[in-house]
Design an enzyme around this catalytic site. Structure first.
Site, PDB file in Angstrom:
ATOM      1  N   TYR A  54       6.712   2.034   8.361  1.00 56.47           N
ATOM      2  CA  TYR A  54       5.979   1.092   9.231  1.00 56.47           C
ATOM      3  C   TYR A  54       5.691   1.777  10.565  1.00 56.47           C
ATOM      4  CZ  TYR A  54       8.028  -2.556   6.153  1.00 56.47           C
ATOM      5  OH  TYR A  54       8.434  -3.324   5.095  1.00 56.47           O
ATOM      6  N   PHE A 211       7.250 -10.567   1.273  1.00 58.09           N
ATOM      7  CA  PHE A 211       6.091 -11.443   1.023  1.00 58.09           C
ATOM      8  C   PHE A 211       6.556 -12.872   0.777  1.00 58.09           C
ATOM      9  CE2 PHE A 211       3.101  -7.859  -0.652  1.00 58.09           C
ATOM     10  CZ  PHE A 211       2.709  -7.575   0.647  1.00 58.09           C
ATOM     11  N   LEU A 213       6.172 -15.463   2.395  1.00 57.53           N
ATOM     12  CA  LEU A 213       5.124 -16.454   2.684  1.00 57.53           C
ATOM     13  C   LEU A 213       3.764 -16.029   2.102  1.00 57.53           C
ATOM     14  CD1 LEU A 213       6.138 -17.445   6.320  1.00 57.53           C
ATOM     15  CD2 LEU A 213       6.324 -18.860   4.257  1.00 57.53           C
ATOM     16  N   ALA A 214       3.808 -15.123   1.132  1.00 59.25           N
ATOM     17  CA  ALA A 214       2.580 -14.696   0.441  1.00 59.25           C
ATOM     18  C   ALA A 214       1.485 -14.294   1.429  1.00 59.25           C
ATOM     19  CB  ALA A 214       2.080 -15.794  -0.498  1.00 59.25           C
ATOM     20  N   GLY A 216       1.025 -15.036   4.356  1.00 57.50           N
ATOM     21  CA  GLY A 216       0.566 -16.119   5.223  1.00 57.50           C
ATOM     22  C   GLY A 216       0.018 -17.331   4.480  1.00 57.50           C
ATOM     23  N   LEU A 218       1.443 -19.277   2.397  1.00 57.69           N
ATOM     24  CA  LEU A 218       2.405 -20.381   2.339  1.00 57.69           C
ATOM     25  C   LEU A 218       2.745 -20.970   3.714  1.00 57.69           C
ATOM     26  CD1 LEU A 218       4.683 -18.936  -0.489  1.00 57.69           C
ATOM     27  CD2 LEU A 218       3.005 -20.779  -0.688  1.00 57.69           C
ATOM     28  N   THR A 219       1.984 -20.591   4.725  1.00 56.53           N
ATOM     29  CA  THR A 219       2.104 -21.290   6.019  1.00 56.53           C
ATOM     30  C   THR A 219       1.207 -22.532   6.020  1.00 56.53           C
ATOM     31  OG1 THR A 219       0.256 -20.078   7.015  1.00 56.53           O
ATOM     32  CG2 THR A 219       2.473 -19.128   7.280  1.00 56.53           C
ATOM     33  N   GLY A 220       0.298 -22.602   5.033  1.00 51.09           N
ATOM     34  CA  GLY A 220      -0.594 -23.751   4.948  1.00 51.09           C
ATOM     35  C   GLY A 220      -1.840 -23.633   5.803  1.00 51.09           C
ATOM     36  N   LYS A 221      -2.010 -22.491   6.481  1.00 49.95           N
ATOM     37  CA  LYS A 221      -3.173 -22.400   7.376  1.00 49.95           C
ATOM     38  C   LYS A 221      -4.449 -22.019   6.623  1.00 49.95           C
ATOM     39  CE  LYS A 221      -2.062 -17.669   8.854  1.00 49.95           C
ATOM     40  NZ  LYS A 221      -1.586 -16.829   9.945  1.00 49.95           N
TER      41      LYS A 221
END
Length: 314
Positions: A54, A211, A213-214, A216, A218-221
């Site tokens: 990273y 991953f 939250l996949a 992002g 799975l944040t629902g945004k």
């Protein structure tokens, strides 16, 4: 005070959310990174995940930027003994693969950047099937014997190679893997469930999913017809195209509304409740993104809620 969780057989106790360091030196500059790290630690967080690679994917970067930021933060806060630092070997542009010489040289560089004399949890980032597991484990065992690494773990490895590694450690009385970092979340279950999870469970390994939250999703945004400005939006948006993705979002919406919780918190709480999982990994670019992640420590889903989510994601 949030209760810490045991990390497999390591004896380490970790916060139920591991803070991902992949954004440090990428979408979060040093000042932002320090603010996120401070807020995480202030909430009782003690488990930071990074890698020597990273953020080598950014033009002008070489790899090691995230470790460097974390090392500077640890030095300036004087809190090294409070933090469980996890990093990885095998994907840095200058230290690719898992030959014994590469592992040894890469570990020295990680220690230097992190400004520490030991790494708490050292993962093989990607398995290197050109190298026998005997050579990899022997090299990692030497780092443990030298006091440079406390515990070892694996990521992106097949069940067969994981089992062969564990068998060799057992047979030779060498250090053995205590944790596994799989790709695992509500919309990606087959990347862990099945033989890999069964191997981990039999061996008493702790899973620390990435991953979580996949990217992002799975944040629902991400919603039909909406656009999100993010370095990872294309990846996350793909899940909207699938029936599973839409079903999972609907189930998350329902539980989140009933529990007055953020969608990301519910998604992480489902993951944290799965067999073998010790702590999902999620990263925050800004301090504002942290509360929804940290709240996983205090959200225990009911059996009915867990079942509804599991069925939606099947």
């Amino acid at each position: 005070m949030t209760s810490l969780r045991p990390l497999g057989s390591s004896g380490l106790q970790v916060f139920p959310l591991s803070l991902g360091g992949n954004v440090f030196g990428w979408t979060a500059d040093e000042a932002q990174s320090f603010a996120v790290l401070d807020a995480y630690a202030a909430a009782g967080g003690n488990f930071i995940d990074t890698a020597d690679a990273y953020t080598a994917w950014i033009e002008g970067n070489h790899g090691g930027e995230s470790e460097t930021v974390i090392g500077k933060w640890l030095a300036s806060r004087g809190n090294r003994s409070d933090i469980v630092v996890a990093t990885k070997v095998g994907a840095h542009p200058d230290y690719k693969g898992l030959s014994a010489t590469t592992v040894k040289a890469a570990a020295e560089q990680s220690l230097r950047r992190l400004g520490t004399d030991h790494i708490d949890l050292y993962y093989t980032h990607f398995d290197d099937e050109t190298v026998p597991v005997e050579e990899i484990i022997t090299a990692l065992d030497q780092l443990v014997k030298d006091g440079k690494v406390r515990h070892i773990a694996a990521s992106n490895i097949s069940p067969e190679r994981l089992q062969a590694s564990l068998d060799f450690s057992e047979r030779e009385g060498l250090t053995r893997y205590v944790a596994l970092q799989p790709h695992y979340n509500l919309v990606s279950r087959d990347t862990y469930e099945g033989p890999l999870q069964e191997t981990a469970a039999r061996a008493g390994l702790a899973a620390v999913p990435y991953f979580a939250l996949a990217a992002g999703f799975l944040t629902g945004k991400y919603r039909p017809g909406s656009s999100v400005e993010s370095a990872r939006s294309a990846k996350a948006g793909e899940h909207l195209e699938s029936e599973r993705g839409r079903k999972v979002l609907a189930a998350l919406d329902k539980v989140a509304a009933e529990r007055d919780a953020e969608i990301a918190t519910v998604a992480l709480a489902w993951l944290a409740a799965r067999p073998t999982v010790a702590a999902p990994i999620a990263s925050a670019r800004t301090v504002d993104q942290l509360p929804a992640l940290l709240a996983v420590a205090d959200l225990e889903l009911t059996d009915a809620e867990l079942t509804a989510l599991t069925e939606a994601s099947a």
